[in-house]
Scaffold this active site. Sequence first.
Site, short mmCIF file in Angstrom:
data_model
loop_
_atom_site.label_atom_id
_atom_site.label_comp_id
_atom_site.label_asym_id
_atom_site.label_seq_id
_atom_site.Cartn_x
_atom_site.Cartn_y
_atom_site.Cartn_z
N HIS A 21 0.84 -1.20 0.00
CA HIS A 21 0.00 0.00 0.00
C HIS A 21 0.87 1.25 0.00
O HIS A 21 0.60 2.22 -0.71
CB HIS A 21 -0.87 0.04 1.26
CG HIS A 21 -1.90 -1.04 1.37
ND1 HIS A 21 -2.12 -1.76 2.53
CD2 HIS A 21 -2.78 -1.54 0.47
CE1 HIS A 21 -3.10 -2.63 2.34
NE2 HIS A 21 -3.51 -2.53 1.10
N LYS A 45 -18.06 -5.80 6.97
CA LYS A 45 -16.70 -6.34 7.07
C LYS A 45 -16.07 -5.87 8.37
O LYS A 45 -15.81 -4.68 8.55
CB LYS A 45 -15.90 -5.80 5.86
CG LYS A 45 -14.78 -6.71 5.39
CD LYS A 45 -14.36 -6.25 4.00
CE LYS A 45 -12.87 -6.27 3.80
NZ LYS A 45 -12.45 -5.70 2.52
N ARG A 94 -1.94 -6.44 -8.25
CA ARG A 94 -0.89 -7.42 -7.97
C ARG A 94 -0.85 -8.56 -8.96
O ARG A 94 0.21 -9.06 -9.31
CB ARG A 94 -1.10 -8.03 -6.57
CG ARG A 94 -0.77 -7.10 -5.44
CD ARG A 94 -1.32 -7.61 -4.14
NE ARG A 94 -2.77 -7.51 -4.12
CZ ARG A 94 -3.51 -7.59 -3.04
NH1 ARG A 94 -2.95 -7.83 -1.88
NH2 ARG A 94 -4.82 -7.46 -3.10
N SER A 132 -3.04 -8.07 2.76
CA SER A 132 -3.44 -7.75 4.15
C SER A 132 -4.11 -8.93 4.85
O SER A 132 -3.90 -9.14 6.05
CB SER A 132 -4.42 -6.58 4.17
OG SER A 132 -3.79 -5.39 3.87
P1 ADP Z 1 -9.61 -3.80 -0.39
O1 ADP Z 1 -10.16 -4.38 0.88
O2 ADP Z 1 -10.47 -2.79 -1.07
O3 ADP Z 1 -8.98 -4.79 -1.34
P2 ADP Z 1 -7.05 -3.20 0.55
O4 ADP Z 1 -6.78 -2.40 1.75
O5 ADP Z 1 -6.76 -4.65 0.62
O6 ADP Z 1 -8.48 -2.90 0.14
O7 ADP Z 1 -6.25 -2.61 -0.70
C1 ADP Z 1 -6.44 -1.30 -1.15
C2 ADP Z 1 -5.79 -1.18 -2.51
O8 ADP Z 1 -4.43 -1.51 -2.42
C3 ADP Z 1 -6.38 -2.11 -3.57
O9 ADP Z 1 -6.34 -1.45 -4.82
C4 ADP Z 1 -5.43 -3.27 -3.59
O10 ADP Z 1 -5.41 -3.92 -4.83
C5 ADP Z 1 -4.13 -2.53 -3.33
N1 ADP Z 1 -3.13 -3.40 -2.74
C6 ADP Z 1 -3.26 -4.25 -1.73
N2 ADP Z 1 -2.10 -4.88 -1.47
C7 ADP Z 1 -1.21 -4.40 -2.36
C8 ADP Z 1 0.17 -4.68 -2.64
N3 ADP Z 1 0.85 -5.58 -1.97
N4 ADP Z 1 0.76 -3.99 -3.64
C9 ADP Z 1 0.05 -3.08 -4.34
N5 ADP Z 1 -1.24 -2.80 -4.15
C10 ADP Z 1 -1.87 -3.45 -3.17
#
Ligand code: ADP
Length: 158
Positions: A21, A45, A94, A132
């Site tokens: 992120h 959620k 990803r 995450s």
């Molecule tokens: P969501 O629950 O909407 O998927 P996240 O918090 O998991 O939200 O992710 C927010 C954004 O960050 C999304 O666009 C997701 O694809 C991106 N993201 C999550 N992990 C990574 C990563 N390791 N590298 C790049 N982008 C990521």
Amino acid sequence: MSDNPRIAVFPGSFDPFTKGHEHIARRAAAMFDKIIVAIGQNSQKKSMYSLERRINWVQSCLADLNNVEVHAYSGLTVDFCESCGAKYMVRGLRNSVDFEYEQTISQMSHDLKPEIETVVLFTHPRYSAINSRVVREIIKNKGDVSAFIPSSVDVYEK
Ligand code: ADP
């Protein structure tokens, strides 16, 4: 900043905020006049970490950037973008699983508010395995997640 700043929202749950992120947020901050990292509150959620902690983590992690704000929101992301004057929504990609999901969200968002453009950034390979949900599983099982999260994100502190 110009009279017509290019504002982008980077939405997510950031539960917790990872190095993946962070990398997307930093790259987006270099592309736009202002980035709003937007932490979505979803009643369906349940998050592992409180909204307050997630906001603090993102703020401290990106404190060196002067064009980043962190906000919480509920409701549709496109409505939040409109309320902040943001014409862009940034997402990180990803792999092909993300692709399928992001394509659907992007196309439906476009139908709802065509003036908001989704900008997808491919993850750097170093961070493409960071997820995450898996980070949360490791934490629950008392594993070491320091390779996956920024050093200012203290997931063990009570
Ligand atoms: P969501 O629950 O909407 O998927 P996240 O918090 O998991 O939200 O992710 C927010 C954004 O960050 C999304 O666009 C997701 O694809 C991106 N993201 C999550 N992990 C990574 C990563 N390791 N590298 C790049 N982008 C990521």
